[in-house]
Each structure stands twice: as C-alpha cells, then as structure tokens.
Design an enzyme around this catalytic site. Structure first.
Site, PDB file in Angstrom:
ATOM      1  N   SER A  78       0.867  -1.186   0.000  1.00  0.00           N
ATOM      2  CA  SER A  78       0.000   0.000   0.000  1.00  0.00           C
ATOM      3  C   SER A  78       0.892   1.222   0.000  1.00  0.00           C
ATOM      4  O   SER A  78       1.894   1.247   0.719  1.00  0.00           O
ATOM      5  CB  SER A  78      -0.888   0.046   1.247  1.00  0.00           C
ATOM      6  OG  SER A  78      -2.039  -0.732   1.075  1.00  0.00           O
ATOM      7  N   GLU A 105      -0.583  18.747  -5.900  1.00  0.00           N
ATOM      8  CA  GLU A 105      -1.852  18.816  -6.630  1.00  0.00           C
ATOM      9  C   GLU A 105      -2.798  17.682  -6.220  1.00  0.00           C
ATOM     10  O   GLU A 105      -3.629  17.256  -6.984  1.00  0.00           O
ATOM     11  CB  GLU A 105      -1.572  18.754  -8.131  1.00  0.00           C
ATOM     12  CG  GLU A 105      -0.597  19.802  -8.649  1.00  0.00           C
ATOM     13  CD  GLU A 105       0.886  19.405  -8.476  1.00  0.00           C
ATOM     14  OE1 GLU A 105       1.136  18.289  -8.005  1.00  0.00           O
ATOM     15  OE2 GLU A 105       1.754  20.230  -8.819  1.00  0.00           O
ATOM     16  N   SER A 106      -2.675  17.148  -5.037  1.00  0.00           N
ATOM     17  CA  SER A 106      -3.545  16.124  -4.413  1.00  0.00           C
ATOM     18  C   SER A 106      -2.783  14.831  -4.099  1.00  0.00           C
ATOM     19  O   SER A 106      -1.838  14.872  -3.343  1.00  0.00           O
ATOM     20  CB  SER A 106      -4.836  15.887  -5.185  1.00  0.00           C
ATOM     21  OG  SER A 106      -5.602  17.093  -5.194  1.00  0.00           O
ATOM     22  N   HIS A 144      -2.824   0.145  -4.104  1.00  0.00           N
ATOM     23  CA  HIS A 144      -2.903  -1.027  -3.232  1.00  0.00           C
ATOM     24  C   HIS A 144      -2.769  -2.246  -4.136  1.00  0.00           C
ATOM     25  O   HIS A 144      -3.490  -2.341  -5.145  1.00  0.00           O
ATOM     26  CB  HIS A 144      -4.240  -1.069  -2.485  1.00  0.00           C
ATOM     27  CG  HIS A 144      -4.479   0.158  -1.669  1.00  0.00           C
ATOM     28  ND1 HIS A 144      -3.797   0.424  -0.505  1.00  0.00           N
ATOM     29  CD2 HIS A 144      -5.278   1.231  -1.883  1.00  0.00           C
ATOM     30  CE1 HIS A 144      -4.193   1.591  -0.024  1.00  0.00           C
ATOM     31  NE2 HIS A 144      -5.087   2.109  -0.849  1.00  0.00           N
ATOM     32  N   CYS A 192      -5.365  18.173  -9.131  1.00  0.00           N
ATOM     33  CA  CYS A 192      -6.099  19.417  -9.334  1.00  0.00           C
ATOM     34  C   CYS A 192      -5.224  20.372 -10.137  1.00  0.00           C
ATOM     35  O   CYS A 192      -4.011  20.184 -10.225  1.00  0.00           O
ATOM     36  CB  CYS A 192      -6.552  20.032  -8.016  1.00  0.00           C
ATOM     37  SG  CYS A 192      -5.225  20.432  -6.893  1.00  0.00           S
TER      38      CYS A 192
END
Lengths: 136, 136
Positions: free
Chosen positions: A67, A74-75, A80, A95
């Site tokens: 994981s 930008e986010s 996983h 974004c």
C-alpha cells in the site's frame, strides 16, 4: 464545461479536481510485491504527469501486498496491490491545469505490465461558477 | 453478491475493496484550514471505522488548504480541503470485513460540520470467485 438552460442562460461548471480510478488486472506479480519498485513507479508516474511530490508513504504487508501514497502539491496518487491475484487498485487525484492524471495512468499500467485495465474519471468538487465564491 | 445466469449456474462476485468517495460542502472553513485538526479528525475516523493506522502524512498549502492521507492496514483514507470554498474531497478506501468506510464517512462529515454532502461507494477489485485464484 457549459450547459445551455431552458431560459437561455447557461451554467458554467468547474471541477476543482480530477480523480482517475484505475483497476489493473493480470499485472506482473513480482513487481506487485516489491515495495521499493512500486514506490519508484508511483513517483516516476507523478513526475511524468507534471506533479510536484510533497511526500510519500509505502508499506509492505505480510505475507505480500503493498500500500502506498504519494502526496503531491496537486492532491495524491495511491496504490494497493494484491500480488496473489495479479491485481492493483490505483487512484490518481489531481487538481489544476498543469497535471494530467491520464499520463500517470499510462505510466503505472505500463510499468506494472497490466494485461487488462479499466478506468474512469470522476470530477471532484464540481461547482457552478457563479456559486464558487471565496469565503476566506 | 450472487447473480443467476441463463444456464442455471451463478456468478459469485467478490470485491477486494470498498471505496467511498465523499463530497463535503459548506463545511467549517476554520477547521478546513487547520492541518492539526484535520489529521486528528481523519485518524479518529479511521479508528472509529475499526481500521489499524499504519502511518499518516498531512501537508498545509499556502495560503490555505490541507492535503492528507492516513495509510491503514486495510488501505487508506485521504482528504483534500479547499477552505476558500468550504469544500473537502474525502476518500475512504477499505478492504476486509472488519472495517466499515461508512462509519468513517459519518465521523468526517460530522466533525467538518458539513451542511451538504454527496457520496457513493465503488467496489474495487471485483472478481468472479471461480476466477479468483492465488497466483503467488
């Protein structure tokens, strides 16, 4: 995005973020269980998409499975893996206009050697522009 | 999930993960720009849902906005806030039977004092059980 209304006006929609949900099947199982390689792939994909990496966290599970998240300016990009099924779930949330999650999508799918994939893009934070006012 | 087929057999579907995408509007703007409080809310929500926290990464942007991820043993919780619009995008991705992303959903929405919210659950890693074979 513009939509003409029955009264002749228009709604101008703006999404703050683009979120690509990617399902990768029949991947290379050896890669899926290698946390170092997975982190490298996710970081390279972030850079290819034009993102600025802030920090990353990757974790290997017992007996296998990785994981990890790359937080970008930008986010984020997340993955996983289930090596036992040759499967990885990937999220590419960006974004701004300068980062393209679909570039990252191509990189991740290629590097994991996925033979099958499905994907969709969700718009996040969809506002009608006249309503989008700064509150702070 | 079982579905009867025309030949009388059935497809038995199993999803490896549940992914709740949550859009929170009209939140408390002061909370949305507080990285310490946001991290606390996300961690408390993870614990309320029954998740085991592995690691967390939170970052404050200039002039405002918080991005953060809590990596859990059962996948991840992520948040991105736009205090200037009173908006937060939240992702609650869990696997296994012991963690309920909808409990985390309730906690986050309540603590951010969201007056409007929309959400949907995506199944991630959806397999027909006879096809789901260990490859490792």
């Amino acid at each position: 995005m513009k939509k003409k209304q029955w009264w002749g006006g228009e709604i101008r929609l703006k999404a703050l973020g683009r979120h690509v949900l990617l399902e990768l099947h029949e991947c290379d199982c050896d890669i899926l269980r290698d946390p170092v390689r997975i982190e490298q792939i996710m970081k390279e994909s972030a850079e290819a998409a034009g993102a600025t990496i802030v920090q990353s966290v990757f974790h290997q599970f017992s007996p296998f499975g990785v994981s990890g998240v790359v937080v970008i300016a930008e986010s984020h990009l997340a993955i996983h893996t289930w090596p036992e099924y040759g499967y990885a779930a990937v999220d590419l949330f960006t974004c701004g206009e300068d980062v393209d999650p679909w570039v990252a999508h191509q990189c991740v799918a290629k590097e994991l050697k996925a033979r099958k994939k499905t994907s969709l893009e969700m718009k996040r934070g969809l506002f009608d522009l006249p309503v989008l006012k700064h509150k702070v």
